[in-house]
Design an enzyme around this catalytic site. Structure first.
Site, PDB file in Angstrom:
ATOM      1  N   SER A   1       0.016  36.098 -19.342  1.00 55.18           N
ATOM      2  CA  SER A   1      -0.858  37.275 -19.474  1.00 55.18           C
ATOM      3  C   SER A   1      -0.949  37.729 -20.930  1.00 55.18           C
ATOM      4  O   SER A   1      -1.989  38.244 -21.359  1.00 55.18           O
ATOM      5  CB  SER A   1      -0.408  38.409 -18.555  1.00 55.18           C
ATOM      6  OG  SER A   1       0.947  38.708 -18.717  1.00 55.18           O
TER       7      SER A   1
ATOM      8  N   THR B   1      -8.146  37.875 -16.778  1.00 57.15           N
ATOM      9  CA  THR B   1      -7.351  38.212 -15.599  1.00 57.15           C
ATOM     10  C   THR B   1      -6.935  39.682 -15.571  1.00 57.15           C
ATOM     11  O   THR B   1      -6.813  40.316 -16.636  1.00 57.15           O
ATOM     12  CB  THR B   1      -6.077  37.325 -15.590  1.00 57.15           C
ATOM     13  OG1 THR B   1      -5.167  37.799 -14.602  1.00 57.15           O
ATOM     14  CG2 THR B   1      -5.356  37.345 -16.937  1.00 57.15           C
ATOM     15  N   ASP B   2      -6.656  40.198 -14.384  1.00 54.00           N
ATOM     16  CA  ASP B   2      -6.124  41.567 -14.278  1.00 54.00           C
ATOM     17  C   ASP B   2      -4.662  41.625 -14.727  1.00 54.00           C
ATOM     18  O   ASP B   2      -4.114  42.715 -14.907  1.00 54.00           O
ATOM     19  CB  ASP B   2      -6.275  42.110 -12.848  1.00 54.00           C
ATOM     20  CG  ASP B   2      -5.557  41.290 -11.786  1.00 54.00           C
ATOM     21  OD1 ASP B   2      -4.940  40.260 -12.127  1.00 54.00           O
ATOM     22  OD2 ASP B   2      -5.604  41.688 -10.607  1.00 54.00           O
ATOM     23  N   GLU B   3      -4.031  40.454 -14.916  1.00 54.91           N
ATOM     24  CA  GLU B   3      -2.616  40.454 -15.319  1.00 54.91           C
ATOM     25  C   GLU B   3      -2.414  41.023 -16.723  1.00 54.91           C
ATOM     26  O   GLU B   3      -1.304  41.391 -17.087  1.00 54.91           O
ATOM     27  CB  GLU B   3      -2.022  39.044 -15.216  1.00 54.91           C
ATOM     28  CG  GLU B   3      -2.076  38.519 -13.796  1.00 54.91           C
ATOM     29  CD  GLU B   3      -1.161  37.346 -13.537  1.00 54.91           C
ATOM     30  OE1 GLU B   3      -0.127  37.221 -14.200  1.00 54.91           O
ATOM     31  OE2 GLU B   3      -1.512  36.537 -12.651  1.00 54.91           O
TER      32      GLU B   3
ATOM     33  N   ASN C   1      -6.601  37.994  -8.072  1.00 55.04           N
ATOM     34  CA  ASN C   1      -6.175  36.667  -7.596  1.00 55.04           C
ATOM     35  C   ASN C   1      -7.262  35.988  -6.772  1.00 55.04           C
ATOM     36  O   ASN C   1      -7.670  36.508  -5.731  1.00 55.04           O
ATOM     37  CB  ASN C   1      -4.929  36.802  -6.705  1.00 55.04           C
ATOM     38  CG  ASN C   1      -3.681  36.967  -7.518  1.00 55.04           C
ATOM     39  OD1 ASN C   1      -3.676  37.684  -8.510  1.00 55.04           O
ATOM     40  ND2 ASN C   1      -2.624  36.299  -7.104  1.00 55.04           N
ATOM     41  N   ASN C   2      -7.702  34.838  -7.231  1.00 54.83           N
ATOM     42  CA  ASN C   2      -8.705  34.067  -6.507  1.00 54.83           C
ATOM     43  C   ASN C   2      -8.047  33.161  -5.480  1.00 54.83           C
ATOM     44  O   ASN C   2      -6.915  32.717  -5.672  1.00 54.83           O
ATOM     45  CB  ASN C   2      -9.461  33.158  -7.470  1.00 54.83           C
ATOM     46  CG  ASN C   2     -10.479  33.868  -8.331  1.00 54.83           C
ATOM     47  OD1 ASN C   2     -11.615  33.430  -8.446  1.00 54.83           O
ATOM     48  ND2 ASN C   2     -10.115  34.966  -8.957  1.00 54.83           N
TER      49      ASN C   2
ATOM     50  N   ASP D   1      -9.038  17.992 -25.166  1.00 52.97           N
ATOM     51  CA  ASP D   1      -8.461  19.323 -25.361  1.00 52.97           C
ATOM     52  C   ASP D   1      -9.367  20.124 -26.284  1.00 52.97           C
ATOM     53  O   ASP D   1      -9.784  19.623 -27.342  1.00 52.97           O
ATOM     54  CB  ASP D   1      -7.052  19.159 -25.976  1.00 52.97           C
ATOM     55  CG  ASP D   1      -6.265  20.464 -25.969  1.00 52.97           C
ATOM     56  OD1 ASP D   1      -6.843  21.512 -26.328  1.00 52.97           O
ATOM     57  OD2 ASP D   1      -5.079  20.426 -25.613  1.00 52.97           O
TER      58      ASP D   1
ATOM     59  N   ILE E   1     -11.443  27.508 -10.364  1.00 54.85           N
ATOM     60  CA  ILE E   1     -12.613  28.408 -10.358  1.00 54.85           C
ATOM     61  C   ILE E   1     -13.778  27.750 -11.097  1.00 54.85           C
ATOM     62  O   ILE E   1     -14.934  27.822 -10.669  1.00 54.85           O
ATOM     63  CB  ILE E   1     -12.278  29.775 -10.990  1.00 54.85           C
ATOM     64  CG1 ILE E   1     -11.010  30.360 -10.365  1.00 54.85           C
ATOM     65  CG2 ILE E   1     -13.446  30.744 -10.805  1.00 54.85           C
ATOM     66  CD1 ILE E   1     -10.500  31.629 -11.047  1.00 54.85           C
TER      67      ILE E   1
ATOM     68  N   ASP F   1     -13.047  19.545 -20.192  1.00 51.40           N
ATOM     69  CA  ASP F   1     -11.777  19.835 -19.513  1.00 51.40           C
ATOM     70  C   ASP F   1     -10.768  18.785 -19.918  1.00 51.40           C
ATOM     71  O   ASP F   1     -11.084  17.592 -19.942  1.00 51.40           O
ATOM     72  CB  ASP F   1     -11.987  19.834 -17.993  1.00 51.40           C
ATOM     73  CG  ASP F   1     -10.837  20.510 -17.274  1.00 51.40           C
ATOM     74  OD1 ASP F   1      -9.687  20.047 -17.435  1.00 51.40           O
ATOM     75  OD2 ASP F   1     -11.078  21.498 -16.569  1.00 51.40           O
ATOM     76  N   LYS F   2      -9.539  19.214 -20.244  1.00 49.55           N
ATOM     77  CA  LYS F   2      -8.534  18.221 -20.663  1.00 49.55           C
ATOM     78  C   LYS F   2      -7.789  17.618 -19.465  1.00 49.55           C
ATOM     79  O   LYS F   2      -6.953  16.741 -19.644  1.00 49.55           O
ATOM     80  CB  LYS F   2      -7.547  18.845 -21.651  1.00 49.55           C
ATOM     81  CG  LYS F   2      -6.559  19.836 -21.056  1.00 49.55           C
ATOM     82  CD  LYS F   2      -5.534  20.269 -22.101  1.00 49.55           C
ATOM     83  CE  LYS F   2      -4.570  21.280 -21.523  1.00 49.55           C
ATOM     84  NZ  LYS F   2      -3.601  21.783 -22.486  1.00 49.55           N
ATOM     85  N   LEU F   3      -8.114  18.073 -18.272  1.00 50.05           N
ATOM     86  CA  LEU F   3      -7.492  17.571 -17.037  1.00 50.05           C
ATOM     87  C   LEU F   3      -5.964  17.654 -17.090  1.00 50.05           C
ATOM     88  O   LEU F   3      -5.272  16.636 -17.064  1.00 50.05           O
ATOM     89  CB  LEU F   3      -7.956  16.129 -16.727  1.00 50.05           C
ATOM     90  CG  LEU F   3      -9.456  15.933 -16.517  1.00 50.05           C
ATOM     91  CD1 LEU F   3      -9.786  14.486 -16.219  1.00 50.05           C
ATOM     92  CD2 LEU F   3      -9.985  16.820 -15.378  1.00 50.05           C
TER      93      LEU F   3
ATOM     94  N   LYS G   1      -3.579  35.556 -22.499  1.00 54.91           N
ATOM     95  CA  LYS G   1      -4.918  35.947 -22.025  1.00 54.91           C
ATOM     96  C   LYS G   1      -5.338  37.264 -22.692  1.00 54.91           C
ATOM     97  O   LYS G   1      -6.489  37.438 -23.065  1.00 54.91           O
ATOM     98  CB  LYS G   1      -4.934  36.097 -20.493  1.00 54.91           C
ATOM     99  CG  LYS G   1      -4.803  34.816 -19.714  1.00 54.91           C
ATOM    100  CD  LYS G   1      -5.917  33.812 -19.950  1.00 54.91           C
ATOM    101  CE  LYS G   1      -7.235  34.242 -19.375  1.00 54.91           C
ATOM    102  NZ  LYS G   1      -8.257  33.153 -19.500  1.00 54.91           N
TER     103      LYS G   1
END
Ligand SMILES: NC(=O)c1ccc[n+]([C@@H]2O[C@H](COP(=O)([O-])OP(=O)(O)OC[C@H]3O[C@@H](n4cnc5c(N)ncnc54)[C@H](O)[C@@H]3O)[C@@H](O)[C@H]2O)c1
Length: 334
Positions: free
Chosen positions: A150, A122-124, A178-179, A57, A12, A33-35, A153
């Protein structure tokens, strides 16, 4: 405007960086981004010259500090360990990236005058809904996370809110469903089924295949974040959905139909431990307050996504050699 996008080489995040380049060409974009297994520098290759990219990181605070010292208007925080199955196997890594790193970013944002910190969640965090009901998650739904993913998050959402109340840091939060769309690694249902179908391999459906998720096309999600970042109210949370509920069997059938493959490719495998039954999102607050509406149906978004995978074989080919299979599914696929 100077903006830091964390996790901008992930699925995203990279779509959002492309979206920003297109819609806000004067923004100075920094990506950290730590890839990890999901991060892929190739996602940003076409615009690499136009952004500042740093690979490290986020818990490495000494590397993050100069970016804040140079001045930032916005932070949009996508970076997280995101794979639920991996969180069941290695929860520690999720606490570090999802909780500790978020706190470091919040503290640096507080101390260096960031104008808005947007946290992508997230909705989770809301747990699971009953199958066969019309219930939906909204901004007042109590938290009830079920997996280490979750739960971490949820912890990060609480930390973000605490910085608003305790330190008056200007924050916003979005909890999305969910994307799916371009640049999603084959660890989630849509790209896994797409690549399995394109390669004539079985589409592995968890359990009875009837668990339902709300599907959100990634570009609609980027539009929603744009609205919240620029027009959302400080301290507020917004639920973002696509209004498109689908179960595993329906997705498998749609992918097989669009790719003109046999329905015999469907294969039912052991269910994920603690698999939530249904997620659905009520996005009416975002619609009423900021004018958000998803722009595509699942059918249209899925066609566009499959088309992208068909045209970008060089992007996904390397993943076929190191396909991730969760521990609980190993016996089914060996
Ligand atoms: N994909 C979905 O359907 C979905 C749904 C709801 C919410 N979200 C949330 O959206 C955000 C982005 O999700 P995604 O699907 O793009 O994930 P992703 O796994 O594709 O990307 C996450 C990126 O963050 C990077 N990252 C992780 N930990 C890091 C760290 N400690 N330091 C630096 N970089 C780090 C990874 O390398 C990766 O590139 C996440 O916060 C996720 O919880 C995703």
């Amino acid at each position: 405007m100077k903006i830091l996008v964390t996790g901008g080489a992930g699925f995203i995040g990279s779509n959002f960086v492309h979206y920003l380049r297109k819609n806000y060409p004067d923004y100075q974009i920094t990506v950290v981004d730590k890839l990890n297994q999901q991060g892929n520098i190739e996602n940003l290759r076409p615009i690499m010259e136009e952004i500042a990219f740093h690979e490290f990181d986020l818990v490495e605070e000494s590397k993050l500090l100069p970016i804040f010292e140079a001045g930032l208007d916005y932070v949009v925080h996508f970076a997280a360990e995101t794979n639920v199955d991996r969180s069941i196997e290695d929860p520690d890594n999720f606490v570090s990236s999802n909780v500790l790193a978020t706190n470091i970013l919040l503290r640096l944002s507080r101390d260096h005058g960031v104008k808005r910190f947007h946290h992508v969640s997230t909705d989770e965090v809301f747990g699971s809904l009953e199958l066969g009901t019309d219930d939906k998650f909204n901004e007042t739904t109590p938290y009830d996370p079920r997996s280490p993913y979750s739960a971490t998050k949820a912890a990060s959402d609480h930390l973000v809110r605490s910085y608003f109340h305790t330190y008056q840091l200007d924050v916003t939060i979005s909890n999305c469903s969910n994307n799916y769309g371009p640049y999603q690694v084959p660890e989630n249902i849509v790209p896994v089924f797409t690549l399995m179908a394109l390669n004539d391999k079985p589409l592995t459906i968890y359990g009875d295949g009837k668990s339902v998720r709300d599907y959100l096309f990634v570009l609609d999600h980027c539009r929603a974040i744009d609205l919240i970042l620029h027009k959302g109210k400080a301290g507020e949370t917004y639920c973002v959905g696509g209004g498109q509920e689908q179960n595993g069997i329906q997705i498998a059938n749609s992918v097989l139909s669009i790719t003109s493959k046999s329905t015999d490719l469907k294969k039912f495998v052991t269910d994920r431990p603690g698999h939530d039954r249904r997620y659905a999102i009520d996005y009416s607050k975002l619609e009423k307050e900021l004018g958000y509406k998803p722009s595509v149906t699942f059918e249209e978004g899925l066609r566009q996504t499959i088309d992208w995978y068909q045209q970008n074989e060089e992007w996904w080919k390397p993943y076929m050699e190191r396909f991730y299979v969760p521990q609980f599914m190993k016996e089914d696929v060996e």
